[in-house]
Scaffold this motif. Structure first.
Motif, PDB file in Angstrom:
ATOM      1  N   LEU A   1      85.457  -4.152  10.246  1.00  0.00           N
ATOM      2  CA  LEU A   1      84.585  -4.423   9.348  1.00  0.00           C
ATOM      3  C   LEU A   1      84.867  -3.683   7.984  1.00  0.00           C
ATOM      4  CD1 LEU A   1      81.116  -4.913  11.208  1.00  0.00           C
ATOM      5  CD2 LEU A   1      82.210  -6.560  10.320  1.00  0.00           C
ATOM      6  N   SER A   2      85.196  -2.154   8.015  1.00  0.00           N
ATOM      7  CA  SER A   2      85.627  -1.631   7.254  1.00  0.00           C
ATOM      8  C   SER A   2      86.917  -2.329   6.338  1.00  0.00           C
ATOM      9  CB  SER A   2      86.025  -0.218   7.485  1.00  0.00           C
ATOM     10  OG  SER A   2      84.967   0.474   8.147  1.00  0.00           O
ATOM     11  N   PHE A   3      87.687  -2.916   7.060  1.00  0.00           N
ATOM     12  CA  PHE A   3      88.871  -3.302   6.504  1.00  0.00           C
ATOM     13  C   PHE A   3      88.740  -4.550   5.607  1.00  0.00           C
ATOM     14  CE2 PHE A   3      91.675  -0.420   9.455  1.00  0.00           C
ATOM     15  CZ  PHE A   3      91.654   0.525   8.396  1.00  0.00           C
ATOM     16  N   GLU A   4      87.846  -5.289   6.288  1.00  0.00           N
ATOM     17  CA  GLU A   4      87.091  -6.627   5.639  1.00  0.00           C
ATOM     18  C   GLU A   4      86.529  -6.213   4.404  1.00  0.00           C
ATOM     19  OE1 GLU A   4      84.612  -9.127   8.191  1.00  0.00           O
ATOM     20  OE2 GLU A   4      85.988  -8.892   9.749  1.00  0.00           O
ATOM     21  N   PHE A   5      85.869  -5.249   4.254  1.00  0.00           N
ATOM     22  CA  PHE A   5      85.241  -4.472   2.997  1.00  0.00           C
ATOM     23  C   PHE A   5      86.034  -4.327   2.250  1.00  0.00           C
ATOM     24  CE2 PHE A   5      84.256  -0.727   0.598  1.00  0.00           C
ATOM     25  CZ  PHE A   5      83.040  -1.427  -0.097  1.00  0.00           C
TER      26      PHE A   5
ATOM     27  N   GLU B   1      96.025  -5.251   6.526  1.00  0.00           N
ATOM     28  CA  GLU B   1      96.454  -6.021   7.467  1.00  0.00           C
ATOM     29  C   GLU B   1      96.930  -5.197   8.831  1.00  0.00           C
ATOM     30  OE1 GLU B   1      97.890  -9.815   8.428  1.00  0.00           O
ATOM     31  OE2 GLU B   1      97.566  -9.390   6.366  1.00  0.00           O
ATOM     32  N   MET B   2      96.030  -5.542   9.811  1.00  0.00           N
ATOM     33  CA  MET B   2      96.282  -5.050  10.944  1.00  0.00           C
ATOM     34  C   MET B   2      97.572  -5.684  11.623  1.00  0.00           C
ATOM     35  SD  MET B   2      93.743  -5.132  14.294  1.00  0.00           S
ATOM     36  CE  MET B   2      94.189  -6.961  14.912  1.00  0.00           C
ATOM     37  N   LEU B   3      98.543  -4.839  12.195  1.00  0.00           N
ATOM     38  CA  LEU B   3      99.659  -4.881  12.800  1.00  0.00           C
ATOM     39  C   LEU B   3      99.632  -5.260  14.283  1.00  0.00           C
ATOM     40  CD1 LEU B   3     102.317  -3.233  10.580  1.00  0.00           C
ATOM     41  CD2 LEU B   3     101.880  -5.519  10.387  1.00  0.00           C
ATOM     42  N   CYS B   4      99.030  -4.050  14.822  1.00  0.00           N
ATOM     43  CA  CYS B   4      98.601  -4.337  16.366  1.00  0.00           C
ATOM     44  C   CYS B   4      97.670  -3.483  16.830  1.00  0.00           C
ATOM     45  CB  CYS B   4     100.074  -3.810  17.064  1.00  0.00           C
ATOM     46  SG  CYS B   4     100.407  -1.968  16.983  1.00  0.00           S
ATOM     47  N   GLU B   5      97.135  -3.815  17.911  1.00  0.00           N
ATOM     48  CA  GLU B   5      96.001  -3.020  18.332  1.00  0.00           C
ATOM     49  C   GLU B   5      96.194  -3.105  19.844  1.00  0.00           C
ATOM     50  OE1 GLU B   5      91.093  -3.899  18.358  1.00  0.00           O
ATOM     51  OE2 GLU B   5      92.514  -5.709  17.730  1.00  0.00           O
TER      52      GLU B   5
ATOM     53  N   LEU C   1      96.882  -0.237  14.383  1.00  0.00           N
ATOM     54  CA  LEU C   1      97.894   0.026  13.550  1.00  0.00           C
ATOM     55  C   LEU C   1      97.819  -1.033  12.160  1.00  0.00           C
ATOM     56  CD1 LEU C   1     100.503   1.910  13.005  1.00  0.00           C
ATOM     57  CD2 LEU C   1     101.906  -0.137  13.997  1.00  0.00           C
ATOM     58  N   VAL C   2      97.761  -0.287  10.855  1.00  0.00           N
ATOM     59  CA  VAL C   2      97.435  -0.958   9.741  1.00  0.00           C
ATOM     60  C   VAL C   2      98.168  -0.743   8.636  1.00  0.00           C
ATOM     61  CG1 VAL C   2      95.620  -1.475   8.109  1.00  0.00           C
ATOM     62  CG2 VAL C   2      94.710  -1.194  10.453  1.00  0.00           C
ATOM     63  N   ILE C   3      98.673  -1.727   8.046  1.00  0.00           N
ATOM     64  CA  ILE C   3      99.626  -1.515   6.742  1.00  0.00           C
ATOM     65  C   ILE C   3      98.566  -1.895   5.765  1.00  0.00           C
ATOM     66  CG2 ILE C   3     100.457  -3.806   6.801  1.00  0.00           C
ATOM     67  CD1 ILE C   3     103.106  -2.701   5.851  1.00  0.00           C
ATOM     68  N   VAL C   4      98.621  -1.018   4.702  1.00  0.00           N
ATOM     69  CA  VAL C   4      97.913  -0.926   3.368  1.00  0.00           C
ATOM     70  C   VAL C   4      98.954  -1.390   2.320  1.00  0.00           C
ATOM     71  CG1 VAL C   4      96.465   0.092   1.654  1.00  0.00           C
ATOM     72  CG2 VAL C   4      95.991   0.337   4.175  1.00  0.00           C
TER      73      VAL C   4
END
Length: 185
Positions: free
Chosen positions: A36-40, A53-57, A63-66
């Motif tokens: 939800l935070s990344f959607e915000f 963008e989430m790369l893996c979970e 793991l997120v790339i900004v």
């Protein structure tokens, strides 16, 4: 450390526009509503060209790339970077999303973390190739990554990255949010 501090510390060079992307590996239990935070952040920062963008979970981590979309596309599609990425199976150049799809595949399908991710993080190709060839040894210096190419230019970049981190963290400590900092820039 709350998410705003984590972002300021790890992603300031991207927010400051001096690096195409930064990578975050976050423990999910520390930030229960991470998605939800990344959607915000995407809702508030995509107009400024910054994406999450989430790369893996897995069960414990995400793991997120900004990244800055235009900058990242430009860097990845430069002829030398593109040629190398194509040797790693990046054949669909229709969009950045297609490149992320391949990167996700490489992350999940390989025993070793895919070294080409360095290109997604603005590492010079010569440093990525040097790391692969020398298996992480025999580097000239290290900082945000191991340097095999131009040490002087890269050390200057490292200082710029550190300065952006200091500035962003100070503003967070003063009570500003990442969105507020970027809106006032």
């Amino acid at each position: 450390m709350e998410l705003e501090h984590i972002l300021a510390y790890h992603c300031a060079p991207t927010f400051a526009g001096i690096k195409a992307a930064n990578l975050l590996s976050l423990e999910k239990f520390l930030i229960p509503e991470i998605k939800l935070s990344f959607e915000f952040y995407n809702q508030n920062l995509n107009l400024r060209g910054i994406y999450f963008e989430m790369l893996c979970e897995c069960n414990e981590r995400i793991l997120v790339i900004v990244y800055r979309k235009d900058t990242l596309w430009s860097e990845l599609s430069s002829p030398p970077n593109k040629a190398f990425l194509e040797t790693q199976g990046y054949c669909d150049w229709s969009s950045l999303d297609s490149l992320f799809k391949r990167l996700r595949e490489r992350i999940s399908d390989t025993d070793e973390f895919p070294h080409e991710i360095g290109l997604f993080l603005s590492y010079p190709l010569e440093d990525v190739l040097g790391f692969i060839f020398f298996k992480g040894k025999n580097y000239k210096c290290s900082g945000y990554w191991k340097v095999y190419g131009n040490e002087n230019i890269t050390k200057k970049k490292f200082r710029e990255f550190t300065m952006s981190r200091i500035i962003f963290c100070k503003k967070i400590d003063e009570g500003k949010s990442i969105v507020q900092i970027l809106e006032s820039a």
